[in-house]
Design an enzyme around this catalytic site. Structure first.
Site, PDB file in Angstrom:
ATOM      1  N   ARG A 291      -3.756   7.493  -0.217  1.00 53.57           N
ATOM      2  CA  ARG A 291      -4.294   6.845   0.987  1.00 53.57           C
ATOM      3  C   ARG A 291      -4.170   7.755   2.211  1.00 53.57           C
ATOM      4  NH1 ARG A 291       0.190   2.657   3.516  1.00 53.57           N
ATOM      5  NH2 ARG A 291      -1.584   2.083   4.818  1.00 53.57           N
TER       6      ARG A 291
ATOM      7  N   TYR B 110      -0.581   9.951   6.364  1.00 57.46           N
ATOM      8  CA  TYR B 110       0.658   9.753   5.597  1.00 57.46           C
ATOM      9  C   TYR B 110       1.082  10.966   4.770  1.00 57.46           C
ATOM     10  CZ  TYR B 110      -0.301   4.954   6.964  1.00 57.46           C
ATOM     11  OH  TYR B 110      -0.555   3.818   7.700  1.00 57.46           O
TER      12      TYR B 110
ATOM     13  N   HIS C 144       8.965   4.163   9.431  1.00 55.15           N
ATOM     14  CA  HIS C 144       7.507   4.264   9.389  1.00 55.15           C
ATOM     15  C   HIS C 144       7.152   5.735   9.317  1.00 55.15           C
ATOM     16  CE1 HIS C 144       6.960   0.063   9.966  1.00 55.15           C
ATOM     17  NE2 HIS C 144       7.869   0.104  10.916  1.00 55.15           N
ATOM     18  N   ILE C 145       6.331   6.057   8.361  1.00 48.26           N
ATOM     19  CA  ILE C 145       5.942   7.448   8.138  1.00 48.26           C
ATOM     20  C   ILE C 145       5.171   7.962   9.358  1.00 48.26           C
ATOM     21  CG2 ILE C 145       4.518   8.947   6.665  1.00 48.26           C
ATOM     22  CD1 ILE C 145       5.122   6.877   4.386  1.00 48.26           C
ATOM     23  N   SER C 146       4.244   7.147   9.831  1.00 52.64           N
ATOM     24  CA  SER C 146       3.444   7.518  11.007  1.00 52.64           C
ATOM     25  C   SER C 146       4.129   7.008  12.271  1.00 52.64           C
ATOM     26  CB  SER C 146       2.045   6.911  10.891  1.00 52.64           C
ATOM     27  OG  SER C 146       2.129   5.494  10.924  1.00 52.64           O
TER      28      SER C 146
ATOM     29  N   ASP D 125      12.837 -12.888   9.526  1.00 56.31           N
ATOM     30  CA  ASP D 125      13.871 -13.913   9.366  1.00 56.31           C
ATOM     31  C   ASP D 125      14.786 -13.600   8.186  1.00 56.31           C
ATOM     32  OD1 ASP D 125      12.942 -15.268  11.553  1.00 56.31           O
ATOM     33  OD2 ASP D 125      12.017 -16.914  10.442  1.00 56.31           O
TER      34      ASP D 125
ATOM     35  N   ARG E  90      -0.705  -2.108  15.924  1.00 62.64           N
ATOM     36  CA  ARG E  90       0.512  -1.566  15.305  1.00 62.64           C
ATOM     37  C   ARG E  90       1.678  -1.503  16.291  1.00 62.64           C
ATOM     38  NH1 ARG E  90      -1.519   0.250  10.262  1.00 62.64           N
ATOM     39  NH2 ARG E  90      -3.650   0.952  10.533  1.00 62.64           N
TER      40      ARG E  90
ATOM     41  N   ASN F 193       0.803  -1.236   0.000  1.00 63.81           N
ATOM     42  CA  ASN F 193       0.000   0.000   0.000  1.00 63.81           C
ATOM     43  C   ASN F 193       0.833   1.283   0.000  1.00 63.81           C
ATOM     44  OD1 ASN F 193      -2.612  -1.305   0.088  1.00 63.81           O
ATOM     45  ND2 ASN F 193      -2.078  -1.904   2.175  1.00 63.81           N
TER      46      ASN F 193
HETATM   47  C1  DQA Z   1       3.367   2.328   8.059  1.00 60.58           C
HETATM   48  C2  DQA Z   1       2.602   1.973   9.350  1.00 60.58           C
HETATM   49  C3  DQA Z   1       1.937   0.628   9.227  1.00 60.58           C
HETATM   50  O1  DQA Z   1       1.245   0.306  10.431  1.00 60.58           O
HETATM   51  C4  DQA Z   1       0.926   0.646   8.094  1.00 60.58           C
HETATM   52  O2  DQA Z   1       0.335  -0.620   7.916  1.00 60.58           O
HETATM   53  C5  DQA Z   1       1.500   1.155   6.813  1.00 60.58           C
HETATM   54  C6  DQA Z   1       2.439   2.267   6.856  1.00 60.58           C
HETATM   55  C7  DQA Z   1       3.966   3.733   8.133  1.00 60.58           C
HETATM   56  O3  DQA Z   1       4.824   4.009   7.303  1.00 60.58           O
HETATM   57  O4  DQA Z   1       3.598   4.546   8.979  1.00 60.58           O
HETATM   58  O5  DQA Z   1       1.106   0.727   5.744  1.00 60.58           O
HETATM   59  O6  DQA Z   1       4.417   1.409   7.909  1.00 60.58           O
END
Ligand code: DQA
Length: 158
Positions: A17, A22, A99-101, A86, A110, A10
């Site tokens: 999205r 994001y 992670h962006i968020s 792994d 999460r 995604n």
């Molecule tokens: C993410 C955080 C994940 O929980 C989420 O499923 C994503 C994006 C982030 O970049 O913040 O798809 O990895």
């Protein structure tokens, strides 16, 4: 030196999205900025995005003997994938997860992170700027590796 950037499911939808989480930046724009930093530092960089767990595992395995560092946002697989964890552990290449968020202040599910324990470091919650921070961090790691290889070479010569 070569860095491989691996983007999970995604993330090809960035800019579309959940912009409130994001932001508006597209993946191509993030990659263009990373490419500029890499080029200015004389480092090769390759980008890979997949929505499929097995393809991400394959890509990590391909990095063995090819890449000196990986930057990975495993996206939703972060919270579930023992296979990706792994694979990172198996190739033993310096790896920074992004992670962006801020995954620690979102939904409970999460907070489970399969990947972090096998990564060199984690950058969370800085928005797309986190990828730039990861580049700076990775370049620092590469400099340290190059310096220690040089020191080893000089010791062997002495
Ligand atoms: C993410 C955080 C994940 O929980 C989420 O499923 C994503 C994006 C982030 O970049 O913040 O798809 O990895």
């Amino acid at each position: 030196m070569k860095i491989v950037v691996i983007q999970g499911p995604n993330l090809n939808m960035l800019g579309v999205r959940e912009q409130n989480i994001y932001g508006p930046m597209k993946l191509e724009q993030i990659h263009a900025q990373m490419k500029e930093v890499a080029t200015n530092s004389g480092v090769d960089i390759e980008f890979f995005q997949s929505n499929l767990e097995g393809e991400i595992v394959d890509k990590i395995q391909e990095c063995y003997g090819d890449a000196h560092g990986m930057i990975i946002n495993a996206a939703a697989y972060t919270h579930t994938s023992i296979a990706i964890r792994d694979a990172i552990s198996a190739v033993s290449i310096p790896t920074i997860e992004v992670h962006i968020s801020n995954i620690h202040r979102r939904e409970e599910f999460r907070k489970t992170n399969m990947i972090a324990p096998v990564c060199t470091s984690s950058i969370v919650g800085f928005g797309p700027f986190g990828y730039h921070l990861a580049m700076v961090g990775m370049l620092q790691i590469m400099n340290e590796i190059a310096a220690s290889q040089e020191a080893q070479r000089q010791t062997l010569q002495a």
